[in-house]
Design a protein around this motif. Structure first.
Motif, PDB file in Angstrom:
ATOM      1  N   GLY A  34      39.273  -3.467 -15.066  1.00 30.17           N
ATOM      2  CA  GLY A  34      39.069  -2.299 -14.230  1.00 30.17           C
ATOM      3  C   GLY A  34      38.094  -2.565 -13.109  1.00 30.17           C
ATOM      4  O   GLY A  34      37.776  -3.698 -12.782  1.00 30.17           O
ATOM      5  N   THR A  35      37.630  -1.518 -12.536  1.00 32.31           N
ATOM      6  CA  THR A  35      36.703  -1.608 -11.429  1.00 32.31           C
ATOM      7  C   THR A  35      35.289  -1.646 -11.973  1.00 32.31           C
ATOM      8  O   THR A  35      34.894  -0.767 -12.728  1.00 32.31           O
ATOM      9  CB  THR A  35      36.868  -0.398 -10.501  1.00 32.31           C
ATOM     10  N   VAL A  36      34.583  -2.664 -11.644  1.00 31.41           N
ATOM     11  CA  VAL A  36      33.200  -2.787 -12.086  1.00 31.41           C
ATOM     12  C   VAL A  36      32.315  -2.951 -10.867  1.00 31.41           C
ATOM     13  O   VAL A  36      32.746  -3.403  -9.828  1.00 31.41           O
ATOM     14  CB  VAL A  36      33.007  -3.975 -13.045  1.00 31.41           C
ATOM     15  N   GLY A  37      31.098  -2.588 -11.016  1.00 30.71           N
ATOM     16  CA  GLY A  37      30.157  -2.701  -9.918  1.00 30.71           C
ATOM     17  C   GLY A  37      29.636  -4.115  -9.760  1.00 30.71           C
ATOM     18  O   GLY A  37      29.981  -5.028 -10.517  1.00 30.71           O
ATOM     19  N   PRO A  38      28.761  -4.295  -8.805  1.00 31.94           N
ATOM     20  CA  PRO A  38      28.205  -5.624  -8.535  1.00 31.94           C
ATOM     21  C   PRO A  38      27.337  -6.162  -9.664  1.00 31.94           C
ATOM     22  O   PRO A  38      27.070  -7.363  -9.715  1.00 31.94           O
ATOM     23  CB  PRO A  38      27.388  -5.407  -7.264  1.00 31.94           C
ATOM     24  N   LEU A  39      26.924  -5.295 -10.588  1.00 35.75           N
ATOM     25  CA  LEU A  39      26.086  -5.769 -11.682  1.00 35.75           C
ATOM     26  C   LEU A  39      26.840  -6.683 -12.638  1.00 35.75           C
ATOM     27  O   LEU A  39      26.217  -7.474 -13.350  1.00 35.75           O
ATOM     28  CB  LEU A  39      25.470  -4.593 -12.436  1.00 35.75           C
ATOM     29  N   ALA A  40      28.162  -6.608 -12.676  1.00 39.92           N
ATOM     30  CA  ALA A  40      28.933  -7.513 -13.527  1.00 39.92           C
ATOM     31  C   ALA A  40      28.721  -8.958 -13.071  1.00 39.92           C
ATOM     32  O   ALA A  40      28.480  -9.850 -13.872  1.00 39.92           O
ATOM     33  CB  ALA A  40      30.412  -7.159 -13.500  1.00 39.92           C
ATOM     34  N   GLY A  41      28.803  -9.170 -11.786  1.00 36.10           N
ATOM     35  CA  GLY A  41      28.581 -10.502 -11.242  1.00 36.10           C
ATOM     36  C   GLY A  41      27.144 -10.957 -11.417  1.00 36.10           C
ATOM     37  O   GLY A  41      26.879 -12.130 -11.691  1.00 36.10           O
ATOM     38  N   GLU A  42      26.222 -10.030 -11.279  1.00 32.43           N
ATOM     39  CA  GLU A  42      24.814 -10.364 -11.470  1.00 32.43           C
ATOM     40  C   GLU A  42      24.552 -10.750 -12.925  1.00 32.43           C
ATOM     41  O   GLU A  42      23.805 -11.688 -13.199  1.00 32.43           O
ATOM     42  CB  GLU A  42      23.929  -9.181 -11.057  1.00 32.43           C
ATOM     43  N   ALA A  43      25.176 -10.026 -13.870  1.00 32.84           N
ATOM     44  CA  ALA A  43      25.027 -10.364 -15.293  1.00 32.84           C
ATOM     45  C   ALA A  43      25.560 -11.765 -15.566  1.00 32.84           C
ATOM     46  O   ALA A  43      24.947 -12.526 -16.323  1.00 32.84           O
ATOM     47  CB  ALA A  43      25.740  -9.331 -16.160  1.00 32.84           C
ATOM     48  N   ALA A  44      26.674 -12.111 -14.957  1.00 28.60           N
ATOM     49  CA  ALA A  44      27.219 -13.458 -15.122  1.00 28.60           C
ATOM     50  C   ALA A  44      26.272 -14.498 -14.542  1.00 28.60           C
ATOM     51  O   ALA A  44      26.057 -15.561 -15.121  1.00 28.60           O
ATOM     52  CB  ALA A  44      28.591 -13.555 -14.462  1.00 28.60           C
ATOM     53  N   ARG A  45      25.668 -14.158 -13.417  1.00 27.10           N
ATOM     54  CA  ARG A  45      24.766 -15.099 -12.757  1.00 27.10           C
ATOM     55  C   ARG A  45      23.502 -15.350 -13.584  1.00 27.10           C
ATOM     56  O   ARG A  45      23.020 -16.478 -13.672  1.00 27.10           O
ATOM     57  CB  ARG A  45      24.382 -14.581 -11.369  1.00 27.10           C
ATOM     58  N   VAL A  46      22.968 -14.314 -14.222  1.00 28.06           N
ATOM     59  CA  VAL A  46      21.706 -14.476 -14.951  1.00 28.06           C
ATOM     60  C   VAL A  46      21.906 -14.988 -16.376  1.00 28.06           C
ATOM     61  O   VAL A  46      20.923 -15.337 -17.035  1.00 28.06           O
ATOM     62  CB  VAL A  46      20.878 -13.177 -14.976  1.00 28.06           C
ATOM     63  N   CYS A  47      23.136 -15.027 -16.872  1.00 29.70           N
ATOM     64  CA  CYS A  47      23.380 -15.541 -18.217  1.00 29.70           C
ATOM     65  C   CYS A  47      22.911 -17.002 -18.277  1.00 29.70           C
ATOM     66  O   CYS A  47      23.402 -17.838 -17.518  1.00 29.70           O
ATOM     67  CB  CYS A  47      24.862 -15.450 -18.576  1.00 29.70           C
ATOM     68  N   PRO A  48      21.980 -17.328 -19.168  1.00 31.14           N
ATOM     69  CA  PRO A  48      21.421 -18.680 -19.174  1.00 31.14           C
ATOM     70  C   PRO A  48      22.406 -19.767 -19.586  1.00 31.14           C
ATOM     71  O   PRO A  48      22.159 -20.952 -19.328  1.00 31.14           O
ATOM     72  CB  PRO A  48      20.253 -18.582 -20.166  1.00 31.14           C
ATOM     73  N   VAL A  49      23.524 -19.384 -20.228  1.00 32.67           N
ATOM     74  CA  VAL A  49      24.496 -20.393 -20.661  1.00 32.67           C
ATOM     75  C   VAL A  49      25.865 -20.201 -19.999  1.00 32.67           C
ATOM     76  O   VAL A  49      26.844 -20.827 -20.403  1.00 32.67           O
ATOM     77  CB  VAL A  49      24.633 -20.414 -22.199  1.00 32.67           C
ATOM     78  N   GLN A  50      25.916 -19.305 -19.006  1.00 27.37           N
ATOM     79  CA  GLN A  50      27.153 -19.060 -18.244  1.00 27.37           C
ATOM     80  C   GLN A  50      28.314 -18.680 -19.166  1.00 27.37           C
ATOM     81  O   GLN A  50      29.441 -19.157 -18.992  1.00 27.37           O
ATOM     82  CB  GLN A  50      27.514 -20.285 -17.402  1.00 27.37           C
ATOM     83  N   ALA A  51      28.051 -17.780 -20.112  1.00 22.65           N
ATOM     84  CA  ALA A  51      29.085 -17.347 -21.055  1.00 22.65           C
ATOM     85  C   ALA A  51      29.963 -16.231 -20.504  1.00 22.65           C
ATOM     86  O   ALA A  51      30.992 -15.923 -21.083  1.00 22.65           O
ATOM     87  CB  ALA A  51      28.442 -16.886 -22.363  1.00 22.65           C
ATOM     88  N   ILE A  52      29.558 -15.631 -19.389  1.00 21.30           N
ATOM     89  CA  ILE A  52      30.284 -14.497 -18.829  1.00 21.30           C
ATOM     90  C   ILE A  52      31.128 -14.949 -17.652  1.00 21.30           C
ATOM     91  O   ILE A  52      30.653 -15.666 -16.770  1.00 21.30           O
ATOM     92  CB  ILE A  52      29.304 -13.400 -18.372  1.00 21.30           C
ATOM     93  N   THR A  53      32.373 -14.491 -17.638  1.00 12.27           N
ATOM     94  CA  THR A  53      33.275 -14.777 -16.532  1.00 12.27           C
ATOM     95  C   THR A  53      33.722 -13.458 -15.918  1.00 12.27           C
ATOM     96  O   THR A  53      34.128 -12.539 -16.631  1.00 12.27           O
ATOM     97  CB  THR A  53      34.519 -15.545 -17.022  1.00 12.27           C
ATOM     98  N   VAL A  54      33.634 -13.361 -14.612  1.00 13.08           N
ATOM     99  CA  VAL A  54      34.102 -12.191 -13.871  1.00 13.08           C
ATOM    100  C   VAL A  54      35.132 -12.700 -12.876  1.00 13.08           C
ATOM    101  O   VAL A  54      34.834 -13.526 -12.032  1.00 13.08           O
ATOM    102  CB  VAL A  54      32.948 -11.480 -13.129  1.00 13.08           C
ATOM    103  N   THR A  55      36.374 -12.212 -13.026  1.00 16.17           N
ATOM    104  CA  THR A  55      37.439 -12.667 -12.122  1.00 16.17           C
ATOM    105  C   THR A  55      38.145 -11.494 -11.495  1.00 16.17           C
ATOM    106  O   THR A  55      38.115 -10.408 -11.982  1.00 16.17           O
ATOM    107  CB  THR A  55      38.482 -13.514 -12.871  1.00 16.17           C
TER     108      THR A  55
END
Length: 63
Positions: A42-63
């Protein structure tokens, strides 16, 4: 449409995702990150990308 995923094999439970985007992420009983229901697609705000960026092990993917 934006898709968010967490690689549970990579997540170390740092909690940065839940701190950065509490409307999208939480932590399970073991402390690992998980998406709140209904946030996978769905539609997510810019914080989704920020959460992926701050994840220390890069476990989050936003596509």
């Amino acid at each position: 449409m934006t898709r968010i995923s967490i690689d549970k094999d990579v997540c170390i439970g740092a909690g940065q995702c839940a701190l950065t985007a509490p409307d999208l992420f939480t932590q399970d009983d073991d402390g690992y990150g998980e998406l709140l229901p209904g946030t996978e697609d769905g539609t997510v705000g810019p914080l989704a990308g920020e959460a992926a960026r701050v994840c220390p092990v890069q476990a989050i993917t936003v596509t």
